[in-house]
Design a protein around this motif. Structure first.
Motif, mmCIF file in Angstrom:
data_model
loop_
_atom_site.group_PDB
_atom_site.id
_atom_site.type_symbol
_atom_site.label_atom_id
_atom_site.label_comp_id
_atom_site.label_asym_id
_atom_site.label_seq_id
_atom_site.Cartn_x
_atom_site.Cartn_y
_atom_site.Cartn_z
ATOM 1 N N ILE A 29 0.847 -1.202 0.000
ATOM 2 C CA ILE A 29 0.000 0.000 0.000
ATOM 3 C C ILE A 29 0.878 1.246 0.000
ATOM 4 C CG2 ILE A 29 -1.802 1.259 1.250
ATOM 5 C CD1 ILE A 29 -2.654 -1.474 2.451
ATOM 6 N N THR A 30 1.971 1.194 0.759
ATOM 7 C CA THR A 30 2.915 2.317 0.764
ATOM 8 C C THR A 30 3.529 2.507 -0.617
ATOM 9 O OG1 THR A 30 3.398 1.920 3.096
ATOM 10 C CG2 THR A 30 4.977 3.261 1.859
ATOM 11 N N ALA A 31 3.929 1.406 -1.252
ATOM 12 C CA ALA A 31 4.483 1.494 -2.606
ATOM 13 C C ALA A 31 3.450 2.074 -3.567
ATOM 14 C CB ALA A 31 4.947 0.124 -3.077
ATOM 15 N N ALA A 32 2.203 1.641 -3.420
ATOM 16 C CA ALA A 32 1.142 2.152 -4.308
ATOM 17 C C ALA A 32 0.919 3.644 -4.100
ATOM 18 C CB ALA A 32 -0.153 1.382 -4.058
ATOM 19 N N LYS A 33 1.126 4.107 -2.878
ATOM 20 C CA LYS A 33 0.894 5.522 -2.584
ATOM 21 C C LYS A 33 1.970 6.415 -3.195
ATOM 22 C CE LYS A 33 0.297 8.817 1.192
ATOM 23 N NZ LYS A 33 -0.181 9.034 2.567
ATOM 24 N N TYR A 34 3.208 5.912 -3.253
ATOM 25 C CA TYR A 34 4.320 6.810 -3.594
ATOM 26 C C TYR A 34 5.012 6.531 -4.928
ATOM 27 C CZ TYR A 34 4.104 8.544 1.214
ATOM 28 O OH TYR A 34 3.704 9.121 2.391
ATOM 29 N N TRP A 35 4.729 5.417 -5.594
ATOM 30 C CA TRP A 35 5.581 5.018 -6.707
ATOM 31 C C TRP A 35 5.618 6.040 -7.838
ATOM 32 C CZ3 TRP A 35 4.029 4.226 -11.742
ATOM 33 C CH2 TRP A 35 2.663 4.033 -11.995
ATOM 34 N N GLN A 36 4.549 6.810 -7.995
ATOM 35 C CA GLN A 36 4.546 7.774 -9.102
ATOM 36 C C GLN A 36 5.471 8.961 -8.861
ATOM 37 O OE1 GLN A 36 0.692 8.324 -11.205
ATOM 38 N NE2 GLN A 36 -0.164 6.991 -9.620
ATOM 39 N N GLU A 37 6.009 9.066 -7.626
ATOM 40 C CA GLU A 37 7.027 10.084 -7.354
ATOM 41 C C GLU A 37 8.409 9.665 -7.861
ATOM 42 O OE1 GLU A 37 7.358 11.308 -3.314
ATOM 43 O OE2 GLU A 37 5.184 11.483 -3.003
ATOM 44 N N TRP A 38 8.588 8.373 -8.107
ATOM 45 C CA TRP A 38 9.909 7.856 -8.422
ATOM 46 C C TRP A 38 10.217 7.998 -9.903
ATOM 47 C CZ3 TRP A 38 8.206 2.823 -5.605
ATOM 48 C CH2 TRP A 38 8.135 3.075 -4.224
ATOM 49 N N GLU A 39 11.419 8.417 -10.188
ATOM 50 C CA GLU A 39 11.851 8.581 -11.577
ATOM 51 C C GLU A 39 11.773 7.260 -12.341
ATOM 52 O OE1 GLU A 39 16.129 9.373 -13.789
ATOM 53 O OE2 GLU A 39 15.824 10.076 -11.727
ATOM 54 N N ASN A 40 12.165 6.182 -11.698
ATOM 55 C CA ASN A 40 12.082 4.837 -12.271
ATOM 56 C C ASN A 40 11.078 4.049 -11.436
ATOM 57 O OD1 ASN A 40 12.440 2.092 -12.848
ATOM 58 N ND2 ASN A 40 14.620 2.297 -13.230
ATOM 59 N N PRO A 41 9.969 3.609 -12.020
ATOM 60 C CA PRO A 41 8.938 2.947 -11.210
ATOM 61 C C PRO A 41 9.236 1.493 -10.880
ATOM 62 C CG PRO A 41 8.255 3.007 -13.497
ATOM 63 C CD PRO A 41 9.559 3.760 -13.430
ATOM 64 N N GLN A 42 10.359 0.935 -11.344
ATOM 65 C CA GLN A 42 10.639 -0.482 -11.150
ATOM 66 C C GLN A 42 10.873 -0.816 -9.685
ATOM 67 O OE1 GLN A 42 13.975 -0.734 -13.985
ATOM 68 N NE2 GLN A 42 12.878 -2.382 -14.992
#
Length: 598
Positions: free
Chosen positions: A454-467
């Motif tokens: 859930i934490t990953a789902a909340k923040y992943w779009q902030e990351w330059e590389n979503p992998q």
């Protein structure tokens, strides 16, 4: 507008170049939360699902960034929840600062709600520095000392701030008696041993004919120097698990991990050497080191508190690994690469052939070694890896060859379950442009990993590389403990404690907007890895693996393996002998060179 204590705390964090605080809300830190709102969320408040995960994410961030990780929690239960992750940091020598709330000063000692004696509770985990702020003038000194101590001693420090103190107007310390002014920053330093000690170390190493080197995470900044030393001395190099990324595995003389999860060539390197050099490691298992009296030994470690442990070293050098080796190398004499070095390289090459054969052994439905061995060739050049505790750590240790700039870690000393997923989340905030992969068992995934998706789902779009890939080795068994019971106790699996429910991990990931796939056939493993690596969002791979594939220790004898087989089959005595022969044949395929004596 006046500056409150809470405002000053966040301001000082920014001055220490803190960009993220891994935390969970609670009324014990309401003053800080309000300050975050006034500070436009700088440093960024990263919300986990549980305070223990906040601490693990801070540890992962610190391990992979080299900077202090910061976590925060409310008073009482929040502060208690941080402890396991903080102990993980302390035992692995990782710099983490914890900021925790406390009940109002006026309520202390009154058995008030959520009142816990945090100074006593944190006295061990933050033994190098743990202070409660009771007046504004204690700041910024408390914050500065917490950071400097965490950096200097690579440990956990704690700052306790009562809720009412957070709301006070900030007033700095003045030029008066019993005020403690403070200043920012800490210069880098690299201590080295005395010249006479370096000369003695060179004498010991030059005299050896069969030199073995053991490195840990303390050697990570000395890669070039360790490579040069190994070439000069004709040595083999084994790696403690926390130092798995300290030296590339594609060097022919690097024998890989050592210990219960280690490799056969690392075991043999230690059993047959006449000289041992340990650099930046407190590897705890003496039975995997040379016999006492067999080898002359030298240790290099930056921490005087950790020097001289594990083995009767002839010489203990306190110093930074890179700086010490730089001064030591000119005194070393070039050795001819003879039978010793050739044997090390031959044994290591054979080991990787054995790993390939073990990965190819059929299983029901999928051999977990096949899952991890397949990943080895597909690893991105700049990947960050985390393995959870359990049998997944065996396959991480033995099948993945870290090379180039790849990074990897796990809970080395505490060996706690559950940090795999929060580690890689912390890593993504440290390096948002790099891919990250967590290898976790289904026990760890059920304990912690699912919620942190859930934490990953909340923040992943902030990351330059979503992998961000979470690979679950789903065998419906707490597998490492099951095999320990069989091998050490001769006991069969105790299902009420070991059996786990089957969970649709990939389906759950998809409900969060992440990618996911369940893999149930060996032929689908490679394509599943490729699918996850090509995904435009975090991805969960649910591999249905066979719990009957044994994590055999590198020193296991056939008799020990037979004992494990007998335990598995206990209760069906008529078929034990027949089935044991089949198990013995299967294990023979997995052992190095098929040697019955080893």
């Amino acid at each position: 507008m006046t500056t409150k204590v809470s405002d000053h705390i966040l301001e000082r964090l920014r001055e220490w170049e803190v960009e993220h605080v891994f935390a969970y809300a609670g009324d014990g830190i309401n003053g800080l939360l309000a300050a975050w709102g006034r500070a436009d969320n700088k440093p960024e408040f990263i919300q986990s699902r549980h305070e223990e995960m906040s601490a693990f994410e801070a540890v992962g961030y610190a391990k992979f960034s080299g900077k202090v990780g910061v976590c925060a929690a409310t008073s009482g239960p929040g502060a208690i929840h941080l402890l396991n992750g903080l102990y993980d940091a302390k035992l692995d020598h990782v710099p983490v600062v914890a900021i925790v709330g406390q009940t109002n000063r006026s309520a202390m000692g009154g058995s008030y709600q959520q009142e816990v004696d945090l100074l006593s509770l944190y006295k061990d985990v933050a033994s190098d520095f743990c202070e409660m702020v009771t007046v504004p003038e204690q700041l910024p000194g408390v914050i500065d000392r917490a950071f400097r101590t965490a950096y200097a001693r690579r440990t956990v420090t704690a700052i306790i701030v009562p809720a009412d103190v957070q709301e006070l107007d900030y007033t700095p310390p003045t030029h008066e008696f019993k005020m403690v002014p403070s200043s920012l920053g800490m210069a880098s330093y690299a201590p080295v041993p005395a010249d006479e000690d370096l000369l003695k170390a060179a004498e010991i190493l030059n005299a050896g004919e069969k030199v073995a080197v053991l490195i840990g995470q303390g050697a990570r900044g000395a890669r070039a120097e360790v490579e040069q030393l190994a070439e000069v001395l004709g040595a083999g190099v084994a790696k403690a698990l926390l130092g798995k990324d300290a030296l590339p595995d594609d060097l022919p003389y690097v024998t890989g991990s050592i210990g219960l999860l280690g490799t056969r060539p690392s075991y043999e390197l230690m059993q047959e050497c006449d000289t041992l050099l340990v650099i930046g490691s407190s590897f705890p298992y003496a039975q995997f080191l040379p016999e006492f009296g067999q080898a002359r030994a030298v240790q290099i470690d930056i921490d005087p508190h950790m020097i001289g442990l594990r083995y009767p070293f002839e010489l203990n050098l306190v110093g930074d690994a890179r700086a010490t080796l730089t001064k030591l190398l000119p005194h070393l004499k070039k050795k001819k690469h003879g039978k010793w070095r050739k044997k090390i390289e031959k044994d290591t090459a054979r080991w990787w052939e054995v790993m390939e054969r073990r990965a190819a052994v059929e299983a029901d439905p999928i051999n977990p070694e096949h899952v991890v061995h397949t990943l080895d060739a597909l690893l991105p050049d700049d990947v960050i890896l985390a393995a959870d505790s359990g049998s997944a750590a065996n396959w991480y240790a033995r099948h993945l060859r870290l090379r180039g700039s790849m990074r990897g870690s796990l809970s080395g000393t505490l060996a706690t379950m559950g940090p795999g997923v929060p580690y890689v989340i912390g890593a993504k905030f440290a390096h948002p442009g790099r891919p990250a992969i967590a290898l976790v068992g289904d026990g760890a995934m059920q304990m912690n990993g699912m919620a942190e998706l859930i934490t990953a789902a909340k923040y992943w779009q902030e990351w330059e590389n979503p992998q961000l890939i979470v690979a679950v080795l789903n065998n419906q068994d707490l597998n490492q403990v099951t095999w320990e019971m069989r091998a050490m106790s001769g006991a069969p699996q105790f299902l009420p404690s070991q059996a786990l429910p089957d969970v649709a991990y990939a389906d759950f990931a998809r409900t969060l907007g992440l990618g996911g796939a369940r893999v149930e056939k060996p032929g689908d493993v490679k394509s599943a890895w490729r699918q996850a690596l090509a995904s435009d969002r975090p991805f969960v791979l649910d591999f249905r693996t066979d719990p009957a594939v044994p994590p055999i220790p590198p020193h296991a004898t056939l008799e020990q393996i037979e004992a494990a087989a007998t335990a598995i089959l206990k209760g069906d005595s008529d078929t034990v002998d027949v089935l044991k022969q089949g198990f013995k044949s299967k294990v023979q395929e997995m052992l190095p060179g098929g040697r019955r004596d080893k």
